[in-house]
Design an enzyme around this catalytic site. Sequence first.
Site, PDB file in Angstrom:
ATOM      1  CB  CYS A 114      45.624  43.668  51.724  1.00 36.53           C
ATOM      2  SG  CYS A 114      44.076  42.932  51.175  1.00 36.53           S
ATOM      3  CE1 TYR A 139      22.345  44.012  41.024  1.00 37.76           C
ATOM      4  CE2 TYR A 139      21.028  45.805  41.944  1.00 37.76           C
ATOM      5  CZ  TYR A 139      21.322  44.961  40.892  1.00 37.76           C
ATOM      6  OH  TYR A 139      20.634  45.049  39.715  1.00 37.76           O
ATOM      7  N   GLY A 171      31.368  41.212  48.182  1.00 36.01           N
ATOM      8  CA  GLY A 171      32.505  41.133  49.103  1.00 36.01           C
ATOM      9  C   GLY A 171      32.439  39.991  50.100  1.00 36.01           C
ATOM     10  CE1 TYR A 179      65.617  31.022  29.387  1.00 36.30           C
ATOM     11  CE2 TYR A 179      65.856  30.766  27.009  1.00 36.30           C
ATOM     12  CZ  TYR A 179      66.398  30.710  28.284  1.00 36.30           C
ATOM     13  OH  TYR A 179      67.713  30.366  28.448  1.00 36.30           O
ATOM     14  CE  LYS A 225      61.488  20.729  27.741  1.00 28.58           C
ATOM     15  NZ  LYS A 225      62.857  20.228  27.956  1.00 28.58           N
TER      16      LYS A 225
END
Lengths: 546, 546
Positions: A42, A277, A280, A424, A432
Amino acid sequence: MKILIIGGVAGGATAAARLRRLSEENEIIIFEKGEQVSFANCGLPYHIGGVIEERSKLLLHTPTSLKTRFNLDVRVFNEVLKINKEAKTVEVSNLITKETYTESYDKLLLSPGAEPFRPNIPGINSNKIMTLRNVADMDRIIAKTKDLKNIAVVGGGFIGLEVAENLVEKGLNVTVIELGNQVMAPVDYEFAKMVQHHAAAKNLNILVNTGVEAFEEKGNEIELKLNNGTTILADAVVFAIGVKPENALAKSAGLDLGVTGGITVDDFMQTSDSNIYAVGDAVEVSHYINQAKVLIPLAWPANRQGRIVADNITRGNKISYKGTLGTSIIKFFDLTVAATGLNEKLLKRYNIPYRTVTVTRGNHASYYPGATNIVLKMNFGEDGTIYGAQALGQEGVDKRIDVIATAIKGNLTIYDLQEIEIAYAPPYNSAKDPVNILGYVAENMLNDDVRFINYDQLDDYLLNENAVLIDVRSKTEFENGAIPNAINMDVDTLRDNLDFFDKNKKYVIYCQIGLRGYLAQRILRNHNIYSVNLNGGYGLWKPLNS
Amino acid sequence: MKILIIGGVAGGATAAARLRRLSEENEIIIFEKGEQVSFANCGLPYHIGGVIEERSKLLLHTPTSLKTRFNLDVRVFNEVLKINKEAKTVEVSNLITKETYTESYDKLLLSPGAEPFRPNIPGINSNKIMTLRNVADMDRIIAKTKDLKNIAVVGGGFIGLEVAENLVEKGLNVTVIELGNQVMAPVDYEFAKMVQHHAAAKNLNILVNTGVEAFEEKGNEIELKLNNGTTILADAVVFAIGVKPENALAKSAGLDLGVTGGITVDDFMQTSDSNIYAVGDAVEVSHYINQAKVLIPLAWPANRQGRIVADNITRGNKISYKGTLGTSIIKFFDLTVAATGLNEKLLKRYNIPYRTVTVTRGNHASYYPGATNIVLKMNFGEDGTIYGAQALGQEGVDKRIDVIATAIKGNLTIYDLQEIEIAYAPPYNSAKDPVNILGYVAENMLNDDVRFINYDQLDDYLLNENAVLIDVRSKTEFENGAIPNAINMDVDTLRDNLDFFDKNKKYVIYCQIGLRGYLAQRILRNHNIYSVNLNGGYGLWKPLNS
């Protein structure tokens, strides 16, 4: 026990390390046909762009370090050619010595990944056309684009856009060519539109609804013949229209493949052969939301599956994989765009009835410096089930999508979203959270306390219902740009102008993000005047209409 | 219906706006004894420090804007003196005109908040001692500290620390005096220690285990006589040792109060009188985890409760408040510290048996620039129930705590944490989120795959078990600082040195954060050598022992 692993990145590497931690005794061999194992796939686009300066940072482990730390026998440049599942052996080619040899196994793990899809377009084999899968590909793109100027990226998915962004940041002229009507498949059209506007502001050219019919080398350049009859010239092409599972080995071994072409596995990630098995990008998974069979080539599932397989191999099949939600995220210049679960396109494909809500809110308290907006959309069912969400903004996008992904895993409904007690303080949030707001607005919709129409219903609604369009923003905002034919009436003046409204007519209300529009609708509603609110407000309508 | 609201901040303001959206017809009057309604109380410290430059940004609404937008009758400087619940009236004093008048109600909402606790210490009434509750208090602190140099802040809670940080950032010398053995009550001792180290690095002086026995003005200064026999001199004092619920009005009206002194409310936020509701810092709530009666004065619960009350008043009691988790967060110089649920101190107080796990991981992929560590701790039960979590770091702390708070609301266990499919790309995360890791390590603990001891058990364990302490980091790391009496043996050399270990002895293993220690323990374990791992590693031990 002797365990062979085919493919040493992501799922395969994770499984190997966990297998070793669970037992010192097992013999574990990893076969990798490429040069590297356990590299940061990545991260590849970011070394192309120079954001990750040192190439070595991408190489998380070497065969030597894996030997030292985990006592793993890692064989790079070793390609498994064949699996003989009856004999429980594999046939391996050493790509350096060209020798072929056989290894036996007690358990075999397939983690071969997925390969870039390269359709049979004339000229596709030009060496000016590159794909990005591994470190060698990355090196090639860096070397080949070094002194170039114009690059075409075919495919507007995550990899295409990450590469495009990085090449632009390096100062190249880049054009992205996308066959579909939008980039970034995990999000819906209106989010893609916002992405495309941002690209334009960053001098990245994106062409949608555009396919490449042929490539042709012209001297030092390559010409792309497009399906709209035009051509473009580039110095090189990065081809990234998607990937397909590496299923050849599994197929030739007689393992079951799914409808998607991915390797079939059960809940324990076991293939149709109980000693084999698979994990991915190569496996077919069930979508977490509706159990549809899908391919979702992402790093999180690969890692999770690798861990599960290690446990199941060592301790017997006890841990099941619960399906993939497809949570994904991309940095794209100044924006972050993320999604989880099912988007509208998929909900339609699966014939799942849904509602959708879009809110725009600050990433943190507006009075604290640096607040920026997040556009957050959720798709949900009449019973309050959350199907998926999408978000776009500069900061805090990842947090909201992770919270919603967690909510989905906890089977929380839109009602429960209201009750998520977030952390918060002014630098982090508002009292909120935007996620709480999603829950509130969704409940308002289900209670019929607010009625929405979506951006793509607006024109038809105005025409068919002979409705009147009211912009409830301030005069200044209205004069700076409004939807054609809207009448401006500031929400704060609405109560003084109720005579204006005809109880036999229908009204479409909008403001900038939907908040004042909601209040306006409530005022009208409480006076028996029928109105609907434009989902997402002018802020969402604008990029879709410019 | 005529609805009166006492207190126009947070819960009261939220309720008023929602009440209006639900009905245009109700008469809504807000009484506020102070000058402002709907101000950003959590932002006050940041205007003191100049981070929020414009004071006006803190004033979210004025009586006029609330009238215009929501048709609310807002009466500032109007103090309700008495509630006559039989007659359904309140007696109000106009603090400007000094007139007293009576208003009747159908429903009454109490949102009076909490006031700074000021114990009866000699000298406490000096006007050099200030508290921070509202805009006027903030103005006073700014005016009074303008040309001063040395400020003492009494109380190391969130408000005390936020004020202290902001005063330090303005260039003042600040000493925080805390009676308890740690600052920041929501987190456990080791986290507070890290906070205290960070304060020291920022030239903020924190004294713990230190009480003030008396204040005495000395010319332009004020002397604080401390309980350790010493004194300190300051130019001014900010007193912030905590708040107590404003319950006087409720008490005099004969409404039930809880054991904590907070106003008693049922699940619908209704007091012992069915026409009177109460919300916010003044009410006693049930803790979400164990339903203990508690006071948790935070903005999120106040806002949530305000919304619920508006619905319940308008539509009948249908929405229940599910208790408060106490999720909280603070920015403290370069750090973010956050917590949710029950910490160790509270678990001990409530006699709830628990386990604890601490992991240290990067906020995002280590190979992507700018990664910083998050220390993340979770308390959980033998059955996998998550009781609470704490986190500290520079980036991404809020995200992890919000995800865990969501997981708790979804009744997710430590096993489920492993399955939270977070949004992964290198700028945002690793393919395994620190929250996933918490789940994995917790499961390893419950499976007895890894054995931990905590920092506060280390010395006793070494002594009582005659155990040997092994540092499995590299030689370089070891030489740069290690726990006394540790023997260095790099994890990567462990397999070659198994002869060193005595199967009749016990070993304590540590590394920097616990990752290599875990692998080392697994290697030893698989060779029948008994060891325990130091929770949090050297990284956690160091600030606790320096």
